[in-house]
Write a protein that holds these residues in place. Structure first.
Motif, mmCIF file in Angstrom:
data_model
loop_
_atom_site.group_PDB
_atom_site.id
_atom_site.type_symbol
_atom_site.label_atom_id
_atom_site.label_comp_id
_atom_site.label_asym_id
_atom_site.label_seq_id
_atom_site.Cartn_x
_atom_site.Cartn_y
_atom_site.Cartn_z
ATOM 1 N N GLY A 24 -2.545 0.646 -8.855
ATOM 2 C CA GLY A 24 -3.150 0.744 -7.413
ATOM 3 C C GLY A 24 -4.632 0.896 -7.558
ATOM 4 N N ARG A 75 -4.222 0.698 -2.383
ATOM 5 C CA ARG A 75 -3.745 -0.531 -2.262
ATOM 6 C C ARG A 75 -3.101 -0.975 -3.582
ATOM 7 N N GLN A 131 0.837 -1.194 -0.099
ATOM 8 C CA GLN A 131 0.021 -0.123 -0.013
ATOM 9 C C GLN A 131 1.062 1.177 -0.115
#
Length: 688
Positions: free
Chosen positions: A31, A15, A10
């Motif tokens: 992400g 994430r 992260q």
């Protein structure tokens, strides 16, 4: 690509799901935001952040990039330039880069190129409206989404009028797309982006940049001194592109003019993007992961790898008399491999310093062999030769230059009479000045001869007493004893000047997918070999065969006498993903084995049969060079590391890290490593 053990899970509130690629600034990840939005997260390398000047510049550039708004740009959505690590998140664009699209699906028709040009001009208008200059517009920085292109990577953009980036004289950008004024270290403004746009459109229309490929210095030289090759473009499109590529930035059109010229509804209305490109982008958008891709070694079936842009230029293959010199931009920081046992007895260092020398201001490393290292001072017209083993001076002198004709504004204002070393071959050192090519004795520096070449300075390949000097569509042959022209030969097609080799009675050169052979006795074309993809590397010749790699990642072995294909290896299977086909690296032939790098893999093949001997995936995403020394293969990679592999088995030995920046020149000659950095030249010996 799946995340590895060293990747974060992260960054900020995002994430991380997969790795998209890697560049000089750091790694880029796919992400997801807490709300499910896909983003591209660029994480800056720790080594850069230790430079306070870089961090300050990065903060400024993030603030500037946030001001860019436009449909055809990938917007900055979040950033933490002061974080540890520092990072930047932009809109994620699922789709091929223009570079990948042309390699995979071929060149674009005129209507599509015009539509692309209108979209890119609109993107540049948004960039310039925010008082920015992109400074690195190129095919790999244009992503093709289903609804049109997006211009990405403002990581090296600079606010217009901010001179901080140019104070060191560093040239930022990609050869062939850098405007000539930037190469001359003059002010670079919005007109520089217009130049790059013209080069991108030529690439889309012809499949090659308007100034060809090859070594960076050769491409940059053509940008400054030669006219673009636009023969693959439709006449009306060529008229627009040639205006963009004007040497004088003041003569280039404005972005507003380009929008009017290229955005005509009859030529660039809806549906202009080629269908296969739209289909690929649509499919890739549907394949964007929503969960992290399985890491290597997990007991699951991996998801399809995501295409990523690659950056690899054509590599030059010189005659056997020319020493192999692999150039990498970087500042070198040697350290012991992490797995070394500190408690055991001390062992010899993997990298041992041999000597160092302080360079005069303006003096640069220009050529090298296993015996001699050559420095040039372009403006003072000086060349200095050093002994490679101990750095002692062998000779130094102010060399002859050509007077500039008063009737030639081009020679006076553009070319000048500074010197530029172009080749070291057959005991001669070649350099260009004004409208002549000069040759001096490489051992003594004594003047030999000069040849009138109209400022198109070639990099001759010498065999015996003959020098073969290649231009775009022909080569000419000089007597190395007198400099007199013996004969010339025109191919009738555009050939790659950096891709020439001479073996026996045959001169070999690539023209896109074709390998051409010219019989130098009869002065007639002898044969043509057609590959499945455009040539991507130089030519390695050994034992009557010529080896080369192509853009789709294949390695070819061709009989130099007949042109018959002896074998090819296409890397199908677990060790190769054809969707990543961004091009192979220069083959290295030694002791009956062909060593070959492609993506992050190093491979060894039997030179006669092509049967695999071993393959090994490196730690880095991409291998950048191979050098065979005795029983060792020295490998450099995109992480800035030098690795020693056992040439017979591929088993890794030691690995040393290189902390890379933009101000140094790094070369390998056998097991000697030369580093030019901050006005200092240092030689090291690598353990083999």
């Amino acid at each position: 690509m799946p995340l590895t053990a060293g990747d974060p899970v992260q960054v900020g509130r995002y994430r991380l799901l997969a790795r998209l690629g890697q560049g000089g600034m750091g790694r880029v990840y796919l992400g997801r935001s807490p709300g499910g939005r896909a983003v591209a997260v660029k994480v800056v390398r720790d080594a850069l952040l230790r430079d306070e000047g870089f961090r300050q510049r990065f903060v400024r550039e993030v603030e500037a990039a946030r001001r860019v708004t436009g449909f055809f740009t990938a917007a900055v959505v979040d950033a933490d330039p002061d974080g540890s690590p520092a990072w930047l998140a932009t809109e994620y664009v699922p789709g091929l880069s223009l570079q990948e699209a042309v390699a995979r699906h071929g060149v674009w028709p005129e209507r599509a190129v015009r539509g692309l040009g209108a979209a890119l001009a609109e993107a540049l208008a948004a960039v310039h409206a925010a008082e920015l200059v992109h400074r690195d517009l190129k095919p790999s920085n244009v992503l093709l989404a289903p609804d049109g292109p997006r211009v990405i990577d403002f990581g090296i953009s600079a606010a217009a009028g901010d001179s901080t980036l140019t104070e060191t004289g560093t040239v930022i950008g990609t050869p062939g797309f850098i405007p000539p004024e930037q190469l001359r270290h003059e002010a670079a403004g919005p007109a520089g982006d217009v130049f790059a746009l013209g080069a991108v459109l030529a690439y889309a229309a012809a499949g090659v940049g308007p100034f060809g490929g090859g070594a960076s210095h050769a491409v940059n030289y053509r940008v400054v001194h030669q006219e673009p090759d636009l023969r693959g473009l439709a006449p009306a499109l060529a008229e627009v592109v040639v205006r963009c590529l004007a040497k004088d930035p003041g003569a280039r059109p404005t972005v507003a003019w380009l929008l009017d010229e290229l955005g005509h509804p009859d030529l660039a209305g809806p549906g202009w993007m080629p269908g296969p490109i739209v289909d690929s982008a649509t499919r890739l958008r549907a394949e964007v992961p929503t969960e992290p891709m399985p890491r290597a070694g997990e007991d699951t079936v991996p998801a399809p790898a995501l295409p990523r842009p690659r950056r690899r230029g054509l590599r030059t293959a010189l005659a056997a008399a020319t020493a192999l010199a692999v150039t990498v931009t970087g500042t070198v920081l040697w350290r012991v491999a992490a797995h070394e046992d500190d408690t055991g007895p001390a062992r010899p260092p993997n990298i041992e310093q041999l000597w160092h020398r302080t360079l005069a201001e303006g003096q640069t490393l220009t050529a090298a062999s296993k015996e001699m290292v050559y420095l040039q001072h372009e403006d003072r017209h000086e060349i200095t030769a050093l002994d490679t083993t101990d750095g002692s001076q062998r000779w130094a002198r102010r060399v002859d230059v050509a007077d500039i004709r008063e009737d030639s504004d081009y020679l006076k204002n553009t070319v000048g009479n500074g010197i530029q070393v172009t080749a070291l071959s057959g005991g001669l050192l070649y350099y260009g000045s004004s409208d002549h090519l000069f040759a001096v004795d490489a051992d003594s520096g004594d003047y030999r001869w000069r040849y009138m070449d109209d400022s198109f300075h070639a990099s001759p390949v010498v065999v015996g007493n003959v020098a073969y000097a290649h231009m775009t569509s022909f080569f000419y042959v000089l007597d190395t004893r007198t400099g007199k022209k013996l004969w010339d030969y025109g191919y009738g097609v555009n050939a790659d000047g950096s891709n020439i080799a001479v073996t026996g009675d045959v001169l070999l050169v690539h023209s896109e997918k074709k390998l051409l052979a010219v019989d130098i006795r009869t002065r007639q074309q002898k044969w043509t070999h057609q590959a499945g993809s455009d040539a991507e590397t130089g030519l390695a010749v050994a034992d009557g065969k010529v080896y080369f790699g192509t853009r789709d990642g294949a390695l070819y072995a061709v009989d130099a006498g007949s042109g018959d294909e002896v074998w090819r290896r296409t890397f199908e299977g677990d060790l190769w993903d054809g969707r990543l086909g961004g091009g192979a690296g220069m083959p290295e032939v030694a002791d009956g084995t062909v060593y070959f790098e492609n993506d992050g893999y190093v491979s060894a093949f039997d030179a006669v049969t092509g049967s695999p001997r071993w393959q090994r995936k490196q730690e880095a995403d991409e291998v950048t060079s191979l050098t065979a020394v005795d029983d060792t293969l020295l490998v450099t990679d995109s992480d800035g590391a030098l690795t020693a592999l056992d040439a017979r088995s591929g088993k890794p030995g030691w690995r040393e890290s290189l902390d890379v920046d933009d101000d140094a020149d790094f070369r390998i000659l056998g097991n000697t490593v030369l580093v030019e950095r901050d006005g200092r030249l240092t030689a090291y010996r690598a353990a083999t």
